[in-house]
Design an enzyme around this catalytic site. Sequence first.
Site, mmCIF file in Angstrom:
data_model
loop_
_atom_site.group_PDB
_atom_site.id
_atom_site.type_symbol
_atom_site.label_atom_id
_atom_site.label_comp_id
_atom_site.label_asym_id
_atom_site.label_seq_id
_atom_site.Cartn_x
_atom_site.Cartn_y
_atom_site.Cartn_z
ATOM 1 N N HIS A 231 0.851 -1.196 0.000
ATOM 2 C CA HIS A 231 0.000 0.000 0.000
ATOM 3 C C HIS A 231 0.880 1.237 0.000
ATOM 4 O O HIS A 231 1.956 1.236 0.609
ATOM 5 C CB HIS A 231 -0.912 0.014 1.237
ATOM 6 C CG HIS A 231 -2.068 0.949 1.100
ATOM 7 N ND1 HIS A 231 -1.975 2.279 1.433
ATOM 8 C CD2 HIS A 231 -3.324 0.749 0.646
ATOM 9 C CE1 HIS A 231 -3.144 2.856 1.199
ATOM 10 N NE2 HIS A 231 -3.980 1.948 0.718
ATOM 11 N N GLU A 286 -7.771 -4.906 -1.057
ATOM 12 C CA GLU A 286 -8.280 -5.499 -2.294
ATOM 13 C C GLU A 286 -8.292 -7.025 -2.276
ATOM 14 O O GLU A 286 -9.092 -7.647 -2.957
ATOM 15 C CB GLU A 286 -7.471 -5.009 -3.506
ATOM 16 C CG GLU A 286 -7.490 -3.511 -3.720
ATOM 17 C CD GLU A 286 -8.874 -2.949 -4.024
ATOM 18 O OE1 GLU A 286 -9.835 -3.746 -4.109
ATOM 19 O OE2 GLU A 286 -8.996 -1.733 -4.154
HETATM 20 N N1 ACO Z 1 4.158 -7.386 -5.174
HETATM 21 C C1 ACO Z 1 5.480 -7.465 -5.363
HETATM 22 N N2 ACO Z 1 6.343 -6.458 -5.060
HETATM 23 C C2 ACO Z 1 5.787 -5.323 -4.571
HETATM 24 C C3 ACO Z 1 4.422 -5.181 -4.344
HETATM 25 C C4 ACO Z 1 3.587 -6.270 -4.670
HETATM 26 N N3 ACO Z 1 2.264 -6.232 -4.470
HETATM 27 N N4 ACO Z 1 4.178 -3.947 -3.853
HETATM 28 C C5 ACO Z 1 5.360 -3.339 -3.766
HETATM 29 N N5 ACO Z 1 6.338 -4.155 -4.192
HETATM 30 C C6 ACO Z 1 7.765 -3.896 -4.210
HETATM 31 C C7 ACO Z 1 8.192 -3.148 -5.469
HETATM 32 O O1 ACO Z 1 8.499 -4.036 -6.514
HETATM 33 C C8 ACO Z 1 9.407 -2.398 -4.969
HETATM 34 O O2 ACO Z 1 10.487 -3.317 -4.916
HETATM 35 P P1 ACO Z 1 11.973 -2.853 -5.331
HETATM 36 O O3 ACO Z 1 12.334 -1.768 -4.344
HETATM 37 O O4 ACO Z 1 12.755 -4.114 -5.185
HETATM 38 O O5 ACO Z 1 11.855 -2.343 -6.737
HETATM 39 C C9 ACO Z 1 9.032 -2.038 -3.520
HETATM 40 O O6 ACO Z 1 8.064 -3.020 -3.124
HETATM 41 C C10 ACO Z 1 8.418 -0.649 -3.379
HETATM 42 O O7 ACO Z 1 7.389 -0.487 -4.382
HETATM 43 P P2 ACO Z 1 6.682 0.914 -4.700
HETATM 44 O O8 ACO Z 1 6.093 0.845 -6.063
HETATM 45 O O9 ACO Z 1 7.586 2.063 -4.386
HETATM 46 O O10 ACO Z 1 5.544 0.936 -3.621
HETATM 47 P P3 ACO Z 1 4.293 1.903 -3.616
HETATM 48 O O11 ACO Z 1 4.080 2.344 -2.237
HETATM 49 O O12 ACO Z 1 4.399 2.968 -4.627
HETATM 50 O O13 ACO Z 1 3.154 0.912 -4.099
HETATM 51 C C11 ACO Z 1 1.164 -0.203 -4.428
HETATM 52 C C12 ACO Z 1 1.948 0.731 -3.504
HETATM 53 C C13 ACO Z 1 0.951 0.473 -5.795
HETATM 54 C C14 ACO Z 1 -0.196 -0.487 -3.825
HETATM 55 C C15 ACO Z 1 1.959 -1.522 -4.600
HETATM 56 O O14 ACO Z 1 2.187 -2.112 -3.348
HETATM 57 C C16 ACO Z 1 1.286 -2.486 -5.571
HETATM 58 O O15 ACO Z 1 1.466 -2.358 -6.792
HETATM 59 N N6 ACO Z 1 0.469 -3.452 -5.060
HETATM 60 C C17 ACO Z 1 -0.222 -4.374 -5.925
HETATM 61 C C18 ACO Z 1 -1.475 -3.739 -6.493
HETATM 62 C C19 ACO Z 1 -2.577 -3.593 -5.447
HETATM 63 O O16 ACO Z 1 -2.837 -4.486 -4.653
HETATM 64 N N7 ACO Z 1 -3.258 -2.427 -5.493
HETATM 65 C C20 ACO Z 1 -4.327 -2.087 -4.547
HETATM 66 C C21 ACO Z 1 -3.783 -1.212 -3.464
HETATM 67 S S1 ACO Z 1 -5.009 -0.872 -2.219
HETATM 68 C C22 ACO Z 1 -5.899 0.389 -2.822
HETATM 69 O O17 ACO Z 1 -5.450 1.177 -3.601
HETATM 70 C C23 ACO Z 1 -7.348 0.544 -2.440
#
Ligand code: ACO
Length: 338
Positions: A231, A286
């Site tokens: 998140h 989600e």
């Molecule tokens: N699966 C695998 N790796 C992940 C995930 C995930 N679900 N989420 C974050 N990471 C990793 C990234 O690859 C990154 O790794 P790295 O540093 O090795 O490159 C690190 O964690 C940081 O990622 P960011 O993109 O900076 O995290 P951010 O806070 O921007 O992302 C987000 C938040 C978009 C929700 C992300 O966790 C994600 O894409 N989750 C999956 C999609 C999802 O479930 N969306 C619903 C969110 S809840 C809502 O909006 C109501």
Amino acid sequence: MDSTIRVPEGLEGVVVAETGISEIDAGMGRLSYRGMPIEEVAERFRRWEDLVPWLVHGVDLDAEISNPTPSTSAVSAGLPIVQVIQCVLSGNAVWPFPDRETEIAWLTGIPAVVVGELPQRHTSAAAAYLTGLRHGRPPSLIEEKTLNAYWIIAAEHSLNASTYAVRVAASTGTSLPLALTAGLATLAGPLHGGAPEGVLALLQEAAGVEDLDAWLTEKVERGERLMGFGHRVYRTGDPRAAALRDMFRHLADQSDAVRHAAAVEEACLQVLKRLKPQRPLATNVEFYAAAVLQGLKIPPEWCPATFALARLAGYTAHYYEQRARGRLIRPLALYRPQ
Ligand code: ACO
């Protein structure tokens, strides 16, 4: 959060994006589109429709524009949202509402109307909605209770992308129904209200997998995101996920679906912990929202619309809060030629 931070209500002077589309030089009284002074633009293009492809896509002036084909899933996911938008727009004919009662009756009647039911015939908007979706077959009490609980949990979540869109629309003084459509259109995207579809795909694919750990490890090592985890704001866990997990267990009661979702969740958490130790990645809202909606037999393409109906409440609250500020939201963009 530091409470002494000054919040510029109208985002005055705050740069929120970089753009290559246009530049305003306020001091010199100049405007350019994609680096071309407006006077030259006016000479170069005779018709508005000739300007549009260049302004919209930034392509070479003489190049042909090819129309990208939208992906089928994105389009199908958006369609029920369009039905919600149409219902909401009907409220524009009676705007401003004569009193609060009329307004609330309109707002809370929307879930029934979207699926062609009469709100008055049902015990709750959730019952009307499920009955309509199932072509006249009413839900059980536990199903009705579950959808109500989901809608309550999903009704509001601060300044997410779609709520911000509503506030921007509200700041212009537009009507509530029109401002709500701005939020609904923003919510429809797969990164926002469309996320449960990705979780359902994960759960479905995982059903045929013997070694979940190896399968998930390969996915994450390929750079894939595991939908339903992580998140932008929460670090220690999403409180809504825990509530929905309980709800799902109650709804599906010891069924294979509960065991399967729990096994996939656990495997995902282990893999993420091992492969992304630098980042705490917990189950987000989600994951179990998708499981709950599937448990309620809501078709996947209706998931974003179901979420949207709940969020109409939060949007409306933000609409009035923003209107009370009376300040137009108009940020700046930092011009960078591309
Ligand atoms: N699966 C695998 N790796 C992940 C995930 C995930 N679900 N989420 C974050 N990471 C990793 C990234 O690859 C990154 O790794 P790295 O540093 O090795 O490159 C690190 O964690 C940081 O990622 P960011 O993109 O900076 O995290 P951010 O806070 O921007 O992302 C987000 C938040 C978009 C929700 C992300 O966790 C994600 O894409 N989750 C999956 C999609 C999802 O479930 N969306 C619903 C969110 S809840 C809502 O909006 C109501």
